[in-house]
Enzyme design. Structure first.
Site, PDB file in Angstrom:
ATOM      1  N   HIS A 180       0.961   0.585 -13.298  1.00 58.92           N
ATOM      2  CA  HIS A 180       1.721  -0.609 -13.659  1.00 58.92           C
ATOM      3  C   HIS A 180       3.190  -0.225 -13.783  1.00 58.92           C
ATOM      4  O   HIS A 180       3.519   0.753 -14.461  1.00 58.92           O
ATOM      5  CB  HIS A 180       1.205  -1.213 -14.975  1.00 58.92           C
TER       6      HIS A 180
ATOM      7  N   GLY B 228       0.796  -1.228   0.000  1.00 53.01           N
ATOM      8  CA  GLY B 228       0.000   0.000   0.000  1.00 53.01           C
ATOM      9  C   GLY B 228       0.825   1.271   0.000  1.00 53.01           C
ATOM     10  O   GLY B 228       0.354   2.327   0.411  1.00 53.01           O
TER      11      GLY B 228
ATOM     12  N   LEU C 217      -5.032  -8.638  -8.895  1.00 46.49           N
ATOM     13  CA  LEU C 217      -5.934  -9.575  -9.574  1.00 46.49           C
ATOM     14  C   LEU C 217      -6.391  -8.995 -10.909  1.00 46.49           C
ATOM     15  O   LEU C 217      -6.584  -7.785 -11.034  1.00 46.49           O
ATOM     16  CB  LEU C 217      -7.167  -9.855  -8.697  1.00 46.49           C
TER      17      LEU C 217
HETATM   18  C1  GRF Z   1       3.713  -1.639  -7.156  1.00 43.91           C
HETATM   19  O1  GRF Z   1       4.951  -1.870  -7.830  1.00 43.91           O
HETATM   20  C2  GRF Z   1       2.640  -1.516  -8.159  1.00 43.91           C
HETATM   21  O2  GRF Z   1       3.021  -0.846  -9.331  1.00 43.91           O
HETATM   22  C3  GRF Z   1       2.377  -2.947  -8.480  1.00 43.91           C
HETATM   23  O3  GRF Z   1       2.420  -3.605  -7.235  1.00 43.91           O
HETATM   24  C4  GRF Z   1       3.285  -2.871  -6.382  1.00 43.91           C
HETATM   25  C5  GRF Z   1       2.454  -2.578  -5.166  1.00 43.91           C
HETATM   26  O4  GRF Z   1       2.858  -1.494  -4.512  1.00 43.91           O
HETATM   27  N1  GRF Z   1       1.123  -3.119  -9.112  1.00 43.91           N
HETATM   28  P1  GRF Z   1       2.114  -0.950  -3.188  1.00 43.91           P
HETATM   29  O5  GRF Z   1       1.231  -2.049  -2.651  1.00 43.91           O
HETATM   30  O6  GRF Z   1       1.331   0.246  -3.601  1.00 43.91           O
HETATM   31  O7  GRF Z   1       3.258  -0.617  -2.270  1.00 43.91           O
END
Ligand code: GRF
Length: 209
Positions: free
Chosen positions: A124, A11, A103
């Protein structure tokens, strides 16, 4: 305006949105956080800032159905997607922000939200057209270190059926540094994300019909 934030883990991008909100730099309220895991640290981050949280876990739908029963699990996955839509529609947000949501959002999810004109964006950690799907950071790191790419980066894009292929709203790049560690590459990617998630959310809010 109201946004919902979908998370699955740490998060840190949710935290970036919370920080921006508290500094008056986010053009919306974060009205609900939905986590696909009851163990996500992002839940604590939301709680600390009195943001409501809903846990919506796929494994509780799969309870007691062995992996081999593909058809039964596909049915349950549809139920999961449709229940997720119900939660979102009951909140009536202007925008759904996927910030580390791990997901795939299928047809049963996207269709009803499109009908209700609810926009969905996703963060992403790769450049458009490269490294779709999971482990994008590690895959781009390896490609950089073996010379396949000289740049990496992240994007905020609109969510469509094709995974990580929607129209980009924000694209941020970094140069490959030969000999860099994965941890260092990951840290540079995450710091790009934390600014981009705020800019991308504000941009999507500005573009609301
Ligand atoms: C991040 O690298 C995001 O781009 C990817 O998963 C990771 C999660 O980051 N989808 P967080 O949970 O916001 O720290």
């Amino acid at each position: 305006p109201k946004i919902l934030v979908l998370i699955s883990g740490n998060g840190s991008n949710l935290q970036a949105l919370i920080n921006a909100k508290e500094q008056g730099q986010l053009k919306a309220e974060i009205s609900l956080v939905i986590s696909s895991s009851s163990k996500a640290f992002g839940i604590e981050r939301a709680r600390k800032h009195n943001i409501p949280v809903r846990v919506h876990e796929l494994k509780s739908y799969y309870q007691g159905i062995p992996k081999e029963e593909k058809a039964k699990r596909a049915e349950k996955r549809n139920d999961f997607d449709q229940d997720l839509v119900k939660i979102i529609l009951s909140e009536k947000p202007d925008l759904v922000v996927c910030a580390g949501w791990m997901l795939i959002l299928g047809e049963k999810f996207l269709q009803p939200l499109q009908e209700k004109n609810i926009s969905i964006i996703n963060l992403h950690p790769s450049l458009p057209g490269a490294f779709e799907g999971i482990n994008a950071i590690e895959r781009s790191y390896n490609a950089g270190q073996n010379g396949e790419i000289t740049k990496g980066g992240i994007m905020i894009h609109r969510v469509i059926l094709e995974v990580d292929r929607g129209q980009p709203l924000i694209v941020r790049e970094i140069d490959v540094i030969k000999g860099e560690t994965l941890e260092s590459w990951e840290a540079r990617i995450h710091s790009l994300e934390h600014q981009a998630i705020v800019d991308g959310t504000n941009k999507a809010l500005d573009e609301l019909k």
